[in-house]
Design a protein around this motif. Sequence first.
Motif, PDB file in Angstrom:
ATOM      1  N   TYR A  82     -45.044 -65.032 -58.075  1.00  0.00           N
ATOM      2  CA  TYR A  82     -43.856 -65.361 -58.865  1.00  0.00           C
ATOM      3  C   TYR A  82     -43.836 -64.666 -60.216  1.00  0.00           C
ATOM      4  O   TYR A  82     -42.776 -64.383 -60.758  1.00  0.00           O
ATOM      5  CB  TYR A  82     -43.736 -66.875 -59.059  1.00  0.00           C
ATOM      6  CG  TYR A  82     -43.311 -67.585 -57.799  1.00  0.00           C
ATOM      7  CD1 TYR A  82     -41.991 -67.570 -57.381  1.00  0.00           C
ATOM      8  CD2 TYR A  82     -44.240 -68.251 -57.008  1.00  0.00           C
ATOM      9  CE1 TYR A  82     -41.593 -68.210 -56.204  1.00  0.00           C
ATOM     10  CE2 TYR A  82     -43.859 -68.899 -55.833  1.00  0.00           C
ATOM     11  CZ  TYR A  82     -42.534 -68.868 -55.444  1.00  0.00           C
ATOM     12  OH  TYR A  82     -42.156 -69.485 -54.283  1.00  0.00           O
ATOM     13  N   LEU A  83     -45.013 -64.413 -60.767  1.00  0.00           N
ATOM     14  CA  LEU A  83     -45.068 -63.758 -62.064  1.00  0.00           C
ATOM     15  C   LEU A  83     -44.635 -62.302 -61.929  1.00  0.00           C
ATOM     16  O   LEU A  83     -43.835 -61.795 -62.720  1.00  0.00           O
ATOM     17  CB  LEU A  83     -46.488 -63.857 -62.631  1.00  0.00           C
ATOM     18  CG  LEU A  83     -46.603 -64.259 -64.097  1.00  0.00           C
ATOM     19  CD1 LEU A  83     -45.820 -65.523 -64.394  1.00  0.00           C
ATOM     20  CD2 LEU A  83     -48.052 -64.451 -64.479  1.00  0.00           C
ATOM     21  N   HIS A  86     -40.786 -62.339 -61.128  1.00  0.00           N
ATOM     22  CA  HIS A  86     -39.860 -62.614 -62.231  1.00  0.00           C
ATOM     23  C   HIS A  86     -39.958 -61.601 -63.362  1.00  0.00           C
ATOM     24  O   HIS A  86     -38.975 -61.277 -64.004  1.00  0.00           O
ATOM     25  CB  HIS A  86     -40.084 -64.020 -62.795  1.00  0.00           C
ATOM     26  CG  HIS A  86     -39.443 -65.086 -61.978  1.00  0.00           C
ATOM     27  ND1 HIS A  86     -38.085 -65.255 -61.912  1.00  0.00           N
ATOM     28  CD2 HIS A  86     -39.976 -66.035 -61.167  1.00  0.00           C
ATOM     29  CE1 HIS A  86     -37.801 -66.265 -61.104  1.00  0.00           C
ATOM     30  NE2 HIS A  86     -38.929 -66.755 -60.635  1.00  0.00           N
ATOM     31  N   ASN A  87     -41.170 -61.119 -63.622  1.00  0.00           N
ATOM     32  CA  ASN A  87     -41.347 -60.249 -64.791  1.00  0.00           C
ATOM     33  C   ASN A  87     -41.394 -58.758 -64.437  1.00  0.00           C
ATOM     34  O   ASN A  87     -41.615 -57.940 -65.328  1.00  0.00           O
ATOM     35  CB  ASN A  87     -42.629 -60.637 -65.548  1.00  0.00           C
ATOM     36  CG  ASN A  87     -42.583 -62.082 -66.032  1.00  0.00           C
ATOM     37  OD1 ASN A  87     -41.533 -62.726 -66.010  1.00  0.00           O
ATOM     38  ND2 ASN A  87     -43.717 -62.604 -66.461  1.00  0.00           N
ATOM     39  N   HIS A  92     -51.363 -58.931 -59.385  1.00  0.00           N
ATOM     40  CA  HIS A  92     -52.826 -58.982 -59.365  1.00  0.00           C
ATOM     41  C   HIS A  92     -53.349 -59.345 -57.978  1.00  0.00           C
ATOM     42  O   HIS A  92     -54.558 -59.422 -57.771  1.00  0.00           O
ATOM     43  CB  HIS A  92     -53.330 -60.037 -60.341  1.00  0.00           C
ATOM     44  CG  HIS A  92     -53.166 -59.662 -61.776  1.00  0.00           C
ATOM     45  ND1 HIS A  92     -51.955 -59.671 -62.404  1.00  0.00           N
ATOM     46  CD2 HIS A  92     -54.065 -59.252 -62.706  1.00  0.00           C
ATOM     47  CE1 HIS A  92     -52.113 -59.296 -63.667  1.00  0.00           C
ATOM     48  NE2 HIS A  92     -53.380 -59.027 -63.869  1.00  0.00           N
ATOM     49  N   PHE A  93     -52.436 -59.604 -57.049  1.00  0.00           N
ATOM     50  CA  PHE A  93     -52.840 -60.253 -55.807  1.00  0.00           C
ATOM     51  C   PHE A  93     -52.528 -59.437 -54.552  1.00  0.00           C
ATOM     52  O   PHE A  93     -51.649 -58.588 -54.555  1.00  0.00           O
ATOM     53  CB  PHE A  93     -52.132 -61.600 -55.684  1.00  0.00           C
ATOM     54  CG  PHE A  93     -52.296 -62.480 -56.886  1.00  0.00           C
ATOM     55  CD1 PHE A  93     -53.547 -62.962 -57.243  1.00  0.00           C
ATOM     56  CD2 PHE A  93     -51.205 -62.824 -57.681  1.00  0.00           C
ATOM     57  CE1 PHE A  93     -53.713 -63.771 -58.358  1.00  0.00           C
ATOM     58  CE2 PHE A  93     -51.367 -63.639 -58.796  1.00  0.00           C
ATOM     59  CZ  PHE A  93     -52.616 -64.108 -59.135  1.00  0.00           C
TER      60      PHE A  93
END
Lengths: 190, 190
Positions: A82-83, A86-87, A92-93
């Motif tokens: 989600y990070l 959204h951004n 990182h995943f």
Amino acid sequence: MHAVLLEHIQKFITLEPSEKAILDSSLILSKIKKKEHVLREGEIANTMYFVTKGCFRQYIINTKGTEQTLQFAIENWWITDYLSYHNHVPSHFYIQAIEDTEVIAIEKKSFESLLLQIPKLERYFRIISQKTFGASQMRIKFLFTMSAEERYRHFKNVNPDFVQRIPQYMLASYLDFSAEFMSKIRVGKV
Amino acid sequence: MHAVLLEHIQKFITLEPSEKAILDSSLILSKIKKKEHVLREGEIANTMYFVTKGCFRQYIINTKGTEQTLQFAIENWWITDYLSYHNHVPSHFYIQAIEDTEVIAIEKKSFESLLLQIPKLERYFRIISQKTFGASQMRIKFLFTMSAEERYRHFKNVNPDFVQRIPQYMLASYLDFSAEFMSKIRVGKV
DNA sequence: ATTGTTTCTTGAAGTAGTTCAAGTTTTTTG
DNA sequence: CAAAAAACTTGAACTACTTCAAGAAACAAT
């Protein structure tokens, strides 16, 4: 057609027949083979996945080169980073299927247009993401307060079937201990 | 009047003057003294708090009787126990002011009626709770991959002012190590 | 200013878990 | 059904942290 998702949505909001039709026509079911990735570190997440069958996991590769699973997503779960989503920043995943998995994949663009057509869906996603965050808080509580063995026993009590279904080393890393220690816990050598 | 919240909301959605008026009239600013609790373990969370000034923390008391902070909420953060809130079950957490704090407190009932009056707010809360969940995922990643010292240095880099502002033993527990170890990290004896 | 309360520090001893390396079992695949 | 790949096990050595106990410093309140 997308009965599983429709049912899940209708636990939280009520849809008109016309809205169901819109939903139905704008969703695409897709099949992901075991071990296939739908997101890798460094990529930008711009798709959300709803698992209708099978299982995804979200993981990282740590400095020692070992995979550590941060989250599983089984039937009826939404998953994405989600990070990153959204951004618009690199993720990182990794997100990977750990079984042959069926998902409804929604691109950011279609997601936004769907929300415009059916504003009620904002409510659905608001409620489930608040609950998901709540679950994540509990997860941190368990990590903080229980020993490795307690975390394993607790997880097994709550999800007896799921424990059978996945490689134990993935569960070990999800519970934040090593695969070797998992082995010892299970045999009772601890 | 509730300028801080209004600004925060308008980062994500656009409100009509009439909607702003509704918002303004239905929100109440409230002041919480340092060390006061707004939620205790066993209670059901039926209020959401938006911090406009000061700081809350969410914590538990572990089996050894030690407090462990799971989350801080500073200016511009919403906080509650979402699982207790949504499922009407007793909370596992305490929420306490660690400074004299000003909040906008919304009861579940007024929250629901506000969402009916201004459905656009569903979108606002959807977006922020997805982002909050994203942040929680990153938190778990840091807990999993960094040593105690790395977690401290990283936190301090990202939040240099906040580190000055709070008791170090609360930060230690948030980063999942002991107050004594924090002391040693800071002196460099580790 | 003085007292009580809260927070921080220090060192010594202990432990819950890791790491490594190698072998074994199970599962998958052509 | 072989062969390869993936997953699990074992024990020994190690270490990043905890716990305990006590004292020192900082802060708050009368």
